[in-house]
Design an enzyme around this catalytic site. Structure first.
Site, PDB file in Angstrom:
ATOM      1  N   GLU A 127      -3.530 -20.290 -23.181  1.00  0.00           N
ATOM      2  CA  GLU A 127      -3.038 -20.034 -21.828  1.00  0.00           C
ATOM      3  C   GLU A 127      -3.568 -21.065 -20.844  1.00  0.00           C
ATOM      4  O   GLU A 127      -4.654 -21.627 -21.035  1.00  0.00           O
ATOM      5  CB  GLU A 127      -3.445 -18.624 -21.366  1.00  0.00           C
ATOM      6  N   CYS A 154     -16.374 -11.638 -21.956  1.00  0.00           N
ATOM      7  CA  CYS A 154     -15.251 -12.562 -21.825  1.00  0.00           C
ATOM      8  C   CYS A 154     -14.185 -12.253 -22.875  1.00  0.00           C
ATOM      9  O   CYS A 154     -14.487 -12.177 -24.072  1.00  0.00           O
ATOM     10  CB  CYS A 154     -15.741 -14.001 -21.976  1.00  0.00           C
ATOM     11  N   CYS A 381     -10.950 -15.562 -14.241  1.00  0.00           N
ATOM     12  CA  CYS A 381     -12.053 -16.037 -15.074  1.00  0.00           C
ATOM     13  C   CYS A 381     -12.473 -14.968 -16.082  1.00  0.00           C
ATOM     14  O   CYS A 381     -12.738 -13.823 -15.721  1.00  0.00           O
ATOM     15  CB  CYS A 381     -13.228 -16.407 -14.166  1.00  0.00           C
TER      16      CYS A 381
END
Length: 389
Positions: A127, A154, A381
């Site tokens: 992505e 994450c 993020c």
């Protein structure tokens, strides 16, 4: 000349990639696969000339191809109007094989944030996120398929690492975004892509050679590159010290961003597993050396997690550790944690975020709370997971 810190290992990344035990960390879950087709940007100048000769094209045609690619963002044979008609399709196929194919495009923030899911030649998914601000447009790009760093908060880290991306696969993300801006496909009308951040999927230092080649071509002036200033390019890392040292030696004025996320080894060992290989002192030593060599202030990325790393004592210790090296060498970006599916980690309370900032400011540390662009499309993020929807 950089300062030598006795605790920092001198071994690690070599011109050919990684060496020794270090390789297994960056290549965790790495499966050997076929290589992507060779693209114009993967070739040396000599290889480009040789390829042109194989097609019966004189040397000057290579410069024309470069101008089409870097100057006009064209890979379509129909646009090669300065080429002999009989050679256009053949040249396009030989120099510009399709490396990335758009699968989905999601839009947020009133059309100013666009997340694109790409399928690579082998079916792998990555992505990129394009973000338009009033004074700049930034593209967040991926450098690996997945990530082997295994940071528990994450989404990309949960995927594991599939493989490194080629220079061509990296740069194609940039070309498409630059063309979108030029053609007015982003809310706000026609514009220019101005900033690149290697903060998408993957650890850039784990794919050092391809990332560096991409940086050089992104920053070179047309027809050798896109002409985006190296000062507007950010290369991030979780703290791969050999990579930071190698980047320091390159002398390219990119901004270095270090994903620190914790001020102590005890806490960082839990949040950033790479800390067990290169601890906080080694990482900060290397980051400070980068500042000494480049005079480019280092960005310290710090995801704020409720009750984990967002308390007053964490901010105080972070300020103390940064101030140990002197003033104004680093800028802290506290990041409100973006939610990911199934995670036990949650975002800090707004009052704790503000207290964290105030403590840093009182200690003389420059700090800015990061904007959470694209959160509702999982484009912020730590949210990139490359899922087909």
């Amino acid at each position: 000349m950089t300062t030598q810190h006795p605790d920092t290992p001198e071994t690690g990344i070599t011109p050919g990639g990684t060496s020794g035990a270090f390789r297994d960390v960056l290549s965790k879950d790495h499966a050997r696969r076929g290589k992507p087709p060779l693209h114009f940007v993967d070739m040396t100048p000599e290889q480009r000339v040789e390829k042109a000769a194989e097609l019966g094209l004189p040397k000057f045609r290579v410069k024309q191809l470069a101008n089409h690619y870097f100057g006009h963002f064209d890979v379509n044979a129909a646009e090669f109007t300065d080429f002999p008609a009989a050679k256009r399709s053949e040249a396009a196929a030989a120099f510009f094989p399709q490396l990335i194919t758009e699968v989905t495009r999601q839009v947020a923030d009133e059309g100013t944030t666009i997340k694109t899911l790409w399928k690579l030649f082998d079916g792998s998914l990555i992505e990129s996120v394009l973000m338009r601000y009033p004074t700049r447009t930034t593209l967040c790009i991926s450098s690996q398929v997945g990530c082997g760093m295994d940071c528990p908060f994450c989404a990309t880290g949960k995927l594991g690492l599939t493989r490194n991306m080629s220079t061509g696969e990296i740069i194609e993300q940039v070309r498409v975004a630059a063309k979108m801006m030029r053609d007015g496909e982003v809310a706000g009308g026609e514009g220019r892509l101005s900033n690149i951040v290697f903060m998408g999927m993957g650890e850039p230092m784990g794919n050092y050679n391809s990332v560096l080649s991409a940086v050089r071509q992104i920053s070179a002036m047309p027809p050798e590159g896109f002409g985006i200033s190296a000062r507007n390019i950010t290369v991030s890392t979780v703290g791969v010290v050999p990579g930071i040292k190698k980047l320091t030696a390159e002398g390219i004025p990119v901004r270095l961003a270090v994903s620190l996320h914790a001020p102590s080894d005890e806490l960082r060992d839990e949040l950033v597993p790479m800390n067990k290989r290169f601890n906080t002192k080694q990482v900060l030593d290397a980051a400070h050396d980068y500042w000494l060599a480049s005079k480019r202030r280092v960005s310290i990325e710090y995801a704020l997690m409720r009750g984990i790393n967002d308390q007053a004592e964490h901010a105080q210790l972070l300020a103390k550790r940064l101030n140990h090296y002197g003033d104004n060498w680093a800028h802290v970006n506290p990041i409100p944690l973006n939610p990911i599916e199934g995670s036990k980690w949650t975002a800090s309370k707004p009052e704790d975020e503000q207290r964290f900032l105030e403590i840093l400011h009182r200690a003389g540390i420059t700090a800015t709370l990061r904007d959470t662009r694209g959160q509702d499309i999982d484009g912020a993020c730590g949210q990139l997971a490359a899922k087909e929807r």
